[in-house]
Design a protein around this motif. Structure first.
Motif, short mmCIF file in Angstrom:
data_model
loop_
_atom_site.label_atom_id
_atom_site.label_comp_id
_atom_site.label_asym_id
_atom_site.label_seq_id
_atom_site.Cartn_x
_atom_site.Cartn_y
_atom_site.Cartn_z
N THR A 1 0.84 -1.19 0.00
CA THR A 1 0.00 0.00 0.00
C THR A 1 0.88 1.24 0.00
N ALA A 2 0.47 2.26 -0.75
CA ALA A 2 1.22 3.52 -0.77
C ALA A 2 1.11 4.20 0.58
N PRO A 3 2.21 4.76 1.07
CA PRO A 3 2.14 5.48 2.35
C PRO A 3 1.16 6.65 2.25
N SER A 4 0.28 6.78 3.22
CA SER A 4 -0.77 7.80 3.15
C SER A 4 -0.23 9.21 3.30
N ASP A 5 0.95 9.36 3.88
CA ASP A 5 1.50 10.71 4.06
C ASP A 5 2.42 11.13 2.90
N PHE A 6 2.47 10.33 1.84
CA PHE A 6 3.27 10.66 0.67
C PHE A 6 2.38 11.31 -0.39
N ILE A 7 2.95 12.20 -1.18
CA ILE A 7 2.25 12.87 -2.27
C ILE A 7 2.56 12.14 -3.57
N ILE A 8 1.54 11.88 -4.36
CA ILE A 8 1.73 11.22 -5.66
C ILE A 8 2.09 12.29 -6.68
N ASP A 9 3.22 12.11 -7.35
CA ASP A 9 3.75 13.12 -8.27
C ASP A 9 3.42 12.80 -9.73
#
Length: 186
Positions: free
Chosen positions: A2-10
């Protein structure tokens, strides 16, 4: 994972790779891979596979899936990402990997790199499909017919405002419409 929820998708996520759409395709058996820039808390690339027996498929039942990435992702990192994915899937017992790329026009630079890198990794084209993209330069209201025009007029009479939203608002809009449909028992 799962993608970390505190990361921004660029990068812009296509409709078919949104988690909500993947769950419509199949409610389980998804494996995701991401390229993370930990210091800046940015996700630079991602791909999602549906796992069934010894087959990993991106997408499960959509027109395309494949890798989506930031324009800031270095080509060598993209290539290493593909190598890592293949290795990780083989360690999980996957014998066949299917990746269906979007039409070239969506992200020409990324698609050119992906095609080259996948060929270099000995992937084969199984089904080359012809696609067409039409540019529509006519205002939306002029495309409306019959009942759509009546509904539009009714909305305007009630002072509803129509506007186009940016793709990054798609998830919020989707959840709003879903909640209204569930509220009405649809």
């Amino acid at each position: 994972g799962t993608a970390p929820s505190d990361f921004i998708i660029d990068y812009e996520i296509s409709l078919y790779n949104l988690s909500e759409h993947r769950l419509i395709q199949s409610p389980e058996n998804w494996t995701s891979f991401y390229v993370l820039q930990k210091k800046k808390k940015i996700i630079l690339a991602g791909i999602h596979f549906h796992i069934s027996d010894s087959l990993a498929s991106s997408p499960c039942r959509s027109p395309f899936g494949s890798v989506e990435s930031s324009s800031n992702l270095q080509p060598i990192v993209l290539y290493q990402f593909l190598e890592y994915i293949e290795s990780a899937l083989h360690r999980k017992g996957i014998k066949k990997i299917v990746i269906k790329n979007p039409p070239q026009i969506y992200h020409p630079d990324l698609q050119a790199l992906l095609q080259t890198f996948l060929f270099n990794l000995d992937y084969q084209v199984i089904n080359a499909e012809v696609s067409a993209v039409f540019t529509v330069n006519i205002p939306f209201h002029e495309l409306s017919k019959g009942w759509e025009k009546r509904k539009r007029r009714q909305a305007e009479e009630k002072s509803f405002i129509m506007k186009q939203h940016s793709p990054d608002q798609l998830e919020e809009i989707y959840h709003f419409v879903l909640a209204r449909r569930q509220q009405k028992g649809y």
